[in-house]
Design a protein around this motif. Structure first.
Motif, short mmCIF file in Angstrom:
data_model
loop_
_atom_site.label_atom_id
_atom_site.label_comp_id
_atom_site.label_asym_id
_atom_site.label_seq_id
_atom_site.Cartn_x
_atom_site.Cartn_y
_atom_site.Cartn_z
N GLY A 156 0.77 -1.23 0.00
CA GLY A 156 0.00 0.00 0.00
C GLY A 156 0.80 1.27 0.00
O GLY A 156 0.22 2.36 0.13
N PHE A 157 2.11 1.21 -0.18
CA PHE A 157 2.95 2.41 -0.19
C PHE A 157 3.11 2.92 -1.63
O PHE A 157 3.09 2.14 -2.59
N LYS A 158 3.29 4.23 -1.76
CA LYS A 158 3.55 4.85 -3.06
C LYS A 158 5.04 4.75 -3.35
O LYS A 158 5.85 5.44 -2.73
N VAL A 159 5.39 3.88 -4.28
CA VAL A 159 6.80 3.52 -4.51
C VAL A 159 7.15 3.75 -5.96
O VAL A 159 6.34 3.56 -6.87
N GLY A 160 8.40 4.17 -6.17
CA GLY A 160 8.98 4.27 -7.50
C GLY A 160 10.33 3.58 -7.52
O GLY A 160 11.01 3.50 -6.49
N ALA A 161 10.71 3.06 -8.66
CA ALA A 161 11.97 2.32 -8.80
C ALA A 161 12.88 3.05 -9.78
O ALA A 161 12.42 3.58 -10.80
N MET A 162 14.17 3.04 -9.47
CA MET A 162 15.17 3.68 -10.31
C MET A 162 16.34 2.71 -10.49
O MET A 162 17.04 2.38 -9.52
N ASP A 172 13.57 10.27 -15.70
CA ASP A 172 13.15 11.65 -15.45
C ASP A 172 11.72 11.69 -14.91
O ASP A 172 11.40 12.51 -14.03
N GLU A 173 10.87 10.81 -15.42
CA GLU A 173 9.49 10.78 -14.94
C GLU A 173 9.41 10.33 -13.49
O GLU A 173 8.64 10.90 -12.69
N VAL A 174 10.22 9.32 -13.12
CA VAL A 174 10.22 8.86 -11.73
C VAL A 174 10.73 9.95 -10.80
O VAL A 174 10.15 10.21 -9.72
N MET A 175 11.80 10.64 -11.19
CA MET A 175 12.33 11.72 -10.35
C MET A 175 11.35 12.88 -10.24
O MET A 175 11.25 13.51 -9.17
N TYR A 176 10.63 13.17 -11.31
CA TYR A 176 9.64 14.25 -11.25
C TYR A 176 8.54 13.90 -10.24
O TYR A 176 8.13 14.75 -9.43
N VAL A 185 8.32 6.82 -1.52
CA VAL A 185 9.51 5.98 -1.38
C VAL A 185 10.12 5.77 -2.75
O VAL A 185 9.43 5.39 -3.70
N LEU A 186 11.43 6.02 -2.84
CA LEU A 186 12.18 5.78 -4.07
C LEU A 186 13.20 4.68 -3.79
O LEU A 186 14.08 4.84 -2.95
#
Length: 359
Positions: A156-162, A172-176, A185-186
């Motif tokens: 249930g967490f808002k997560v992005g992967a790099m 760039d979209e993930v960092m934005y 969370v990144l």
């Protein structure tokens, strides 16, 4: 459009060219640039470039450069592969070492000792106690980054992967989204440890400790910027204790180890071995108990009589053979059988008067 602008700029001439290895090779292959008169060749962040797989690209660019040139390499760390590259493209180099910057004093550092299989559950527990806001989790491989992002997303967490599998536009979209607080969370590899300047970054988590202590400094240096406070939490497996010792030696300070957490001293769960494809696992069956025979009985069993008993059935067959022939002779009685093999009773049935059709 950007490519055409680069092409026109190179055609007009330039004193300094700043490029990524892949983009520069693209222009070299099309003949848009001539590097035969280059005087200085500078490699910035050389260790990161090698980690990202640019070693072959660098060696390909070197082939277009003149032999008489000055090559300068900047690297935050000096692992073995950087030393090998320096010996390959540098001639009689001079090494200049600067003091490695230490982490900011306002960063609160701590470590949790646990096994690899327990790290994801420990992260979820810490996030449940304190909801994450502007948090970066560093992992050593892109596979771990993907698995961690999927696990936290399902929780249930808002997560992005790099990681390195993403295109530049996707990064760039993930960092934005992370800067716009659309992602809390990144999860990233060390590719994102440098060059990120995000204000109010509260926590940095080290999912696993890096082998090079300087990389730890670059990771946690993303927080506590401009005099702000920050927290750095590291998860250390038993086999990573030597990495923790190297980090403490570089920082010249001990990192407090948190004890009393639910997985403190708990052994790692043992995973069952996967079955071999095409074979069903066999159920364990107890071995049959062998009956103990006295030595005296074993010695009393003669081997010779067994051979005699094996020859008896053939003699018995010879004696029974005439009896079978006698039975056949009795069945084939001349009084009951006709030469055609039909008995007289059936033969006499043909003498019955036939019924007339009009009766």
């Amino acid at each position: 459009i950007r490519y055409e602008q680069e092409k026109r700029g190179l055609a007009m001439g330039a004193d300094v060219i700043i490029a990524t290895p892949g983009r520069l090779i693209s222009h070299l292959s099309l003949g848009n640039v001539d590097l035969s008169k280059v005087s200085f060749f500078v490699l910035d962040e050389a260790d990161r470039m090698l980690d990202m797989g640019f070693s072959d690209d660098i060696m390909q660019i070197v082939k277009y450069l003149p032999k008489e040139r000055q090559t300068i390499m900047f690297s935050a760390t000096m692992p073995r592969k950087i030393q090998d590259l320096a010996r390959t493209i540098l001639h009689d180099p001079v090494e200049v070492k600067l003091a490695v910057s230490k982490p900011a004093d306002k960063i609160v550092q701590s470590a949790y000792v646990c096994y690899e299989a327990q790290k994801v559950s420990l992260v979820k527990k810490l996030f449940a106690e304190r909801p994450p806001h502007r948090v970066i989790i560093f992992a050593s491989s892109k596979l771990k980054v993907k698995d961690m992002a999927i696990a936290l997303g399902r929780a249930g967490f808002k997560v992005g992967a790099m990681h390195s599998d993403l295109e530049q536009q996707e990064r760039d979209e993930v960092m934005y989204k992370f800067k716009a607080q659309q992602i809390d969370v990144l999860v990233a590899t060390d590719i994102a440890a440098r060059g990120i300047d995000i204000s109010e970054l509260s926590h940095v988590f080290n999912y696993d400790l890096p082998e090079v202590p300087e990389t730890y400094v670059h990771r946690i240096g993303r927080t506590a910027r401009a005099g702000a406070d920050g927290t750095a939490v590291s998860f250390c497996a038993p086999e990573e204790m030597e990495y923790l010792a190297g980090i403490e030696k570089l920082n010249r300070r001990k990192i407090p180890v948190v004890s009393g957490h639910p997985w403190d001293g708990v052994p790692a769960p043992v995973k069952a071995a996967p079955p071999v494809r095409g074979r069903k696992p066999k159920a364990e069956q107890p071995a049959p108990e062998k009956a103990e025979t006295p030595k005296a009985e074993k010695a009393a069993k003669p081997a010779a009589p067994e051979k005699k008993s094996a020859a008896r059935p053939s003699a018995a067959k010879k004696q029974k053979a005439p009896k079978i022939e006698a039975k056949e002779e009795q069945l084939m009685d001349d009084n009951k059988r006709t030469p055609g093999g039909r008995d007289n009773s059936r033969r006499n049935n043909n003498n019955r008067p036939r019924r007339e059709g009009n009766a």
